[in-house]
Design a protein around this motif. Structure first.
Motif, PDB file in Angstrom:
ATOM      1  N   SER A 132       0.828  -1.204   0.000  1.00  0.00           N
ATOM      2  CA  SER A 132       0.000   0.000   0.000  1.00  0.00           C
ATOM      3  C   SER A 132       0.867   1.261   0.000  1.00  0.00           C
ATOM      4  O   SER A 132       0.374   2.362  -0.229  1.00  0.00           O
ATOM      5  CB  SER A 132      -0.939   0.010   1.214  1.00  0.00           C
ATOM      6  OG  SER A 132      -0.193   0.086   2.413  1.00  0.00           O
ATOM      7  N   TYR A 133       2.177   1.087   0.254  1.00  0.00           N
ATOM      8  CA  TYR A 133       3.120   2.207   0.214  1.00  0.00           C
ATOM      9  C   TYR A 133       3.973   2.182  -1.053  1.00  0.00           C
ATOM     10  O   TYR A 133       4.455   3.216  -1.505  1.00  0.00           O
ATOM     11  CB  TYR A 133       4.053   2.163   1.432  1.00  0.00           C
ATOM     12  CG  TYR A 133       3.330   2.236   2.747  1.00  0.00           C
ATOM     13  CD1 TYR A 133       2.854   3.452   3.247  1.00  0.00           C
ATOM     14  CD2 TYR A 133       3.101   1.085   3.494  1.00  0.00           C
ATOM     15  CE1 TYR A 133       2.191   3.520   4.453  1.00  0.00           C
ATOM     16  CE2 TYR A 133       2.425   1.139   4.711  1.00  0.00           C
ATOM     17  CZ  TYR A 133       1.970   2.358   5.181  1.00  0.00           C
ATOM     18  OH  TYR A 133       1.305   2.424   6.376  1.00  0.00           O
ATOM     19  N   SER A 134       4.188   1.002  -1.582  1.00  0.00           N
ATOM     20  CA  SER A 134       5.020   0.839  -2.769  1.00  0.00           C
ATOM     21  C   SER A 134       4.440  -0.280  -3.631  1.00  0.00           C
ATOM     22  O   SER A 134       4.091  -1.345  -3.110  1.00  0.00           O
ATOM     23  CB  SER A 134       6.459   0.473  -2.362  1.00  0.00           C
ATOM     24  OG  SER A 134       7.217   0.048  -3.474  1.00  0.00           O
ATOM     25  N   LEU A 140      12.309  -2.323  -4.495  1.00  0.00           N
ATOM     26  CA  LEU A 140      12.832  -1.203  -3.708  1.00  0.00           C
ATOM     27  C   LEU A 140      13.869  -1.705  -2.702  1.00  0.00           C
ATOM     28  O   LEU A 140      14.944  -1.107  -2.552  1.00  0.00           O
ATOM     29  CB  LEU A 140      11.690  -0.485  -2.985  1.00  0.00           C
ATOM     30  CG  LEU A 140      12.096   0.636  -2.028  1.00  0.00           C
ATOM     31  CD1 LEU A 140      12.824   1.756  -2.769  1.00  0.00           C
ATOM     32  CD2 LEU A 140      10.859   1.194  -1.308  1.00  0.00           C
ATOM     33  N   GLY A 141      13.556  -2.814  -2.045  1.00  0.00           N
ATOM     34  CA  GLY A 141      14.499  -3.395  -1.095  1.00  0.00           C
ATOM     35  C   GLY A 141      15.794  -3.814  -1.761  1.00  0.00           C
ATOM     36  O   GLY A 141      16.885  -3.645  -1.194  1.00  0.00           O
ATOM     37  N   ILE A 171      13.596  -1.037 -15.651  1.00  0.00           N
ATOM     38  CA  ILE A 171      13.102  -1.640 -16.903  1.00  0.00           C
ATOM     39  C   ILE A 171      12.178  -2.811 -16.587  1.00  0.00           C
ATOM     40  O   ILE A 171      11.085  -2.932 -17.164  1.00  0.00           O
ATOM     41  CB  ILE A 171      14.279  -2.094 -17.780  1.00  0.00           C
ATOM     42  CG1 ILE A 171      15.081  -0.882 -18.267  1.00  0.00           C
ATOM     43  CG2 ILE A 171      13.779  -2.904 -18.983  1.00  0.00           C
ATOM     44  CD1 ILE A 171      16.410  -1.228 -18.900  1.00  0.00           C
ATOM     45  N   GLN A 172      12.604  -3.680 -15.649  1.00  0.00           N
ATOM     46  CA  GLN A 172      11.785  -4.841 -15.298  1.00  0.00           C
ATOM     47  C   GLN A 172      10.444  -4.414 -14.702  1.00  0.00           C
ATOM     48  O   GLN A 172       9.407  -5.016 -14.996  1.00  0.00           O
ATOM     49  CB  GLN A 172      12.533  -5.741 -14.308  1.00  0.00           C
ATOM     50  CG  GLN A 172      11.759  -6.978 -13.870  1.00  0.00           C
ATOM     51  CD  GLN A 172      11.436  -7.926 -14.999  1.00  0.00           C
ATOM     52  OE1 GLN A 172      12.072  -7.886 -16.044  1.00  0.00           O
ATOM     53  NE2 GLN A 172      10.444  -8.779 -14.797  1.00  0.00           N
ATOM     54  N   ILE A 173      10.451  -3.377 -13.889  1.00  0.00           N
ATOM     55  CA  ILE A 173       9.201  -2.873 -13.312  1.00  0.00           C
ATOM     56  C   ILE A 173       8.230  -2.474 -14.412  1.00  0.00           C
ATOM     57  O   ILE A 173       7.039  -2.795 -14.370  1.00  0.00           O
ATOM     58  CB  ILE A 173       9.477  -1.673 -12.372  1.00  0.00           C
ATOM     59  CG1 ILE A 173      10.091  -2.157 -11.056  1.00  0.00           C
ATOM     60  CG2 ILE A 173       8.196  -0.883 -12.095  1.00  0.00           C
ATOM     61  CD1 ILE A 173      10.544  -1.041 -10.131  1.00  0.00           C
ATOM     62  N   ARG A 174       8.726  -1.783 -15.423  1.00  0.00           N
ATOM     63  CA  ARG A 174       7.854  -1.325 -16.511  1.00  0.00           C
ATOM     64  C   ARG A 174       7.316  -2.490 -17.343  1.00  0.00           C
ATOM     65  O   ARG A 174       6.166  -2.467 -17.788  1.00  0.00           O
ATOM     66  CB  ARG A 174       8.606  -0.317 -17.378  1.00  0.00           C
ATOM     67  CG  ARG A 174       8.678   1.054 -16.704  1.00  0.00           C
ATOM     68  CD  ARG A 174       9.812   1.920 -17.217  1.00  0.00           C
ATOM     69  NE  ARG A 174       9.762   3.252 -16.639  1.00  0.00           N
ATOM     70  CZ  ARG A 174      10.171   3.560 -15.411  1.00  0.00           C
ATOM     71  NH1 ARG A 174      10.658   2.622 -14.625  1.00  0.00           N
ATOM     72  NH2 ARG A 174      10.080   4.796 -14.961  1.00  0.00           N
ATOM     73  N   LYS A 193      -2.946   4.617  -9.353  1.00  0.00           N
ATOM     74  CA  LYS A 193      -3.285   6.001  -9.044  1.00  0.00           C
ATOM     75  C   LYS A 193      -3.078   6.338  -7.570  1.00  0.00           C
ATOM     76  O   LYS A 193      -2.857   7.499  -7.218  1.00  0.00           O
ATOM     77  CB  LYS A 193      -4.747   6.274  -9.422  1.00  0.00           C
ATOM     78  CG  LYS A 193      -5.000   6.266 -10.932  1.00  0.00           C
ATOM     79  CD  LYS A 193      -6.481   6.447 -11.225  1.00  0.00           C
ATOM     80  CE  LYS A 193      -6.765   6.369 -12.724  1.00  0.00           C
ATOM     81  NZ  LYS A 193      -8.220   6.439 -13.014  1.00  0.00           N
ATOM     82  N   THR A 194      -3.137   5.330  -6.704  1.00  0.00           N
ATOM     83  CA  THR A 194      -3.058   5.595  -5.267  1.00  0.00           C
ATOM     84  C   THR A 194      -1.721   5.205  -4.631  1.00  0.00           C
ATOM     85  O   THR A 194      -1.444   5.602  -3.503  1.00  0.00           O
ATOM     86  CB  THR A 194      -4.169   4.809  -4.523  1.00  0.00           C
ATOM     87  OG1 THR A 194      -4.018   3.405  -4.797  1.00  0.00           O
ATOM     88  CG2 THR A 194      -5.551   5.275  -5.000  1.00  0.00           C
ATOM     89  N   THR A 195      -0.905   4.446  -5.356  1.00  0.00           N
ATOM     90  CA  THR A 195       0.354   3.935  -4.778  1.00  0.00           C
ATOM     91  C   THR A 195       1.525   4.218  -5.717  1.00  0.00           C
ATOM     92  O   THR A 195       1.445   3.959  -6.924  1.00  0.00           O
ATOM     93  CB  THR A 195       0.255   2.420  -4.526  1.00  0.00           C
ATOM     94  OG1 THR A 195      -0.949   2.147  -3.782  1.00  0.00           O
ATOM     95  CG2 THR A 195       1.438   1.913  -3.734  1.00  0.00           C
ATOM     96  N   LYS A 196       2.617   4.731  -5.153  1.00  0.00           N
ATOM     97  CA  LYS A 196       3.793   5.061  -5.954  1.00  0.00           C
ATOM     98  C   LYS A 196       4.491   3.806  -6.463  1.00  0.00           C
ATOM     99  O   LYS A 196       4.395   2.741  -5.873  1.00  0.00           O
ATOM    100  CB  LYS A 196       4.779   5.879  -5.113  1.00  0.00           C
ATOM    101  CG  LYS A 196       4.259   7.227  -4.648  1.00  0.00           C
ATOM    102  CD  LYS A 196       4.115   8.193  -5.809  1.00  0.00           C
ATOM    103  CE  LYS A 196       3.721   9.584  -5.324  1.00  0.00           C
ATOM    104  NZ  LYS A 196       3.524  10.508  -6.438  1.00  0.00           N
TER     105      LYS A 196
END
Length: 199
Positions: A132-134, A140-141, A171-174, A193-196
């Motif tokens: 809910s934060y990421s 990220l970790g 790149i992998q995230i996209r 829309k609600t989470t970065k």
């Protein structure tokens, strides 16, 4: 520091076990699905998987060269002005916080855990807890942990690994976001829309 030469290799083994091996084993045992989806084709997804393996291998190589002794470590081109106790403390803090962060995210992801994109088995969209934060707390970790290694062992190779890891993960995230939009549709679009993306 003598203890660090022994501790860092052990930490890396623990990190690989917590971040990849144990959740993959757990997912396979509970679902009979192999969560490792990277293959050996020439597409973008599998190429990113190959690059990630190379980066992990370089990380291990760097840490083990450091453990061998100061003479071998000089070949990695240490950045002497960053070799200070404050950066060491920052680095150690980052790698341990990131391992804890990844462990919690792995637990919350449960059987939706995959290494890569699984086009054959639909997974539940996890949006609670750290998610809910990421949208990508595990990635990220991973970025934070490699940054921590750079602060502990500031040299040309760890600097390259820190930058490369960041861009490869982006790149992998996209690639994964494009897939998740197709798989989950409006539910994922609302989540975006609600989470970065990272934090």
């Amino acid at each position: 520091m003598i203890w660090l030469k022994f501790y860092l290799p052990l930490y890396l083994v623990l990190y690989i076990a917590v971040a990849f091996v144990l959740p993959s084993y757990r997912t396979y045992k509970q679902t009979s699905i192999n969560p490792i989806t990277f293959g050996k084709t020439d597409n973008a997804h599998d190429y990113i998987g190959f690059v990630m393996k190379v980066l992990i291998a370089l990380l291990f190589m760097t840490v083990f060269i450091y453990a061998l002794g100061d003479r071998a470590y000089q070949y990695l081109v240490p950045i002497s002005y960053l070799m200070k106790e404050v950066f060491l403390i920052i680095g150690l803090t980052l790698i341990h916080l990131s391992l804890l962060w990844i462990s919690v995210a792995q637990y919350q992801m449960s059987n939706s855990w995959r290494i890569g994109i699984d086009e054959n088995n639909k997974t539940e969209l996890v949006t609670k807890g750290l998610f809910s934060y990421s949208r990508n707390p595990i990635f990220l970790g991973m970025i934070i942990s490699v940054t921590g290694i750079f602060f502990i062992l500031p040299n040309a190779v760890t600097f390259f690994l820190m930058l490369s890891t960041y861009f490869v993960i982006q790149i992998q995230i996209r690639l994964e976001e494009e897939f998740l939009e197709k798989q989950h549709g409006e539910e994922y679009l609302s989540y975006k829309k609600t989470t970065k993306r990272l934090l």
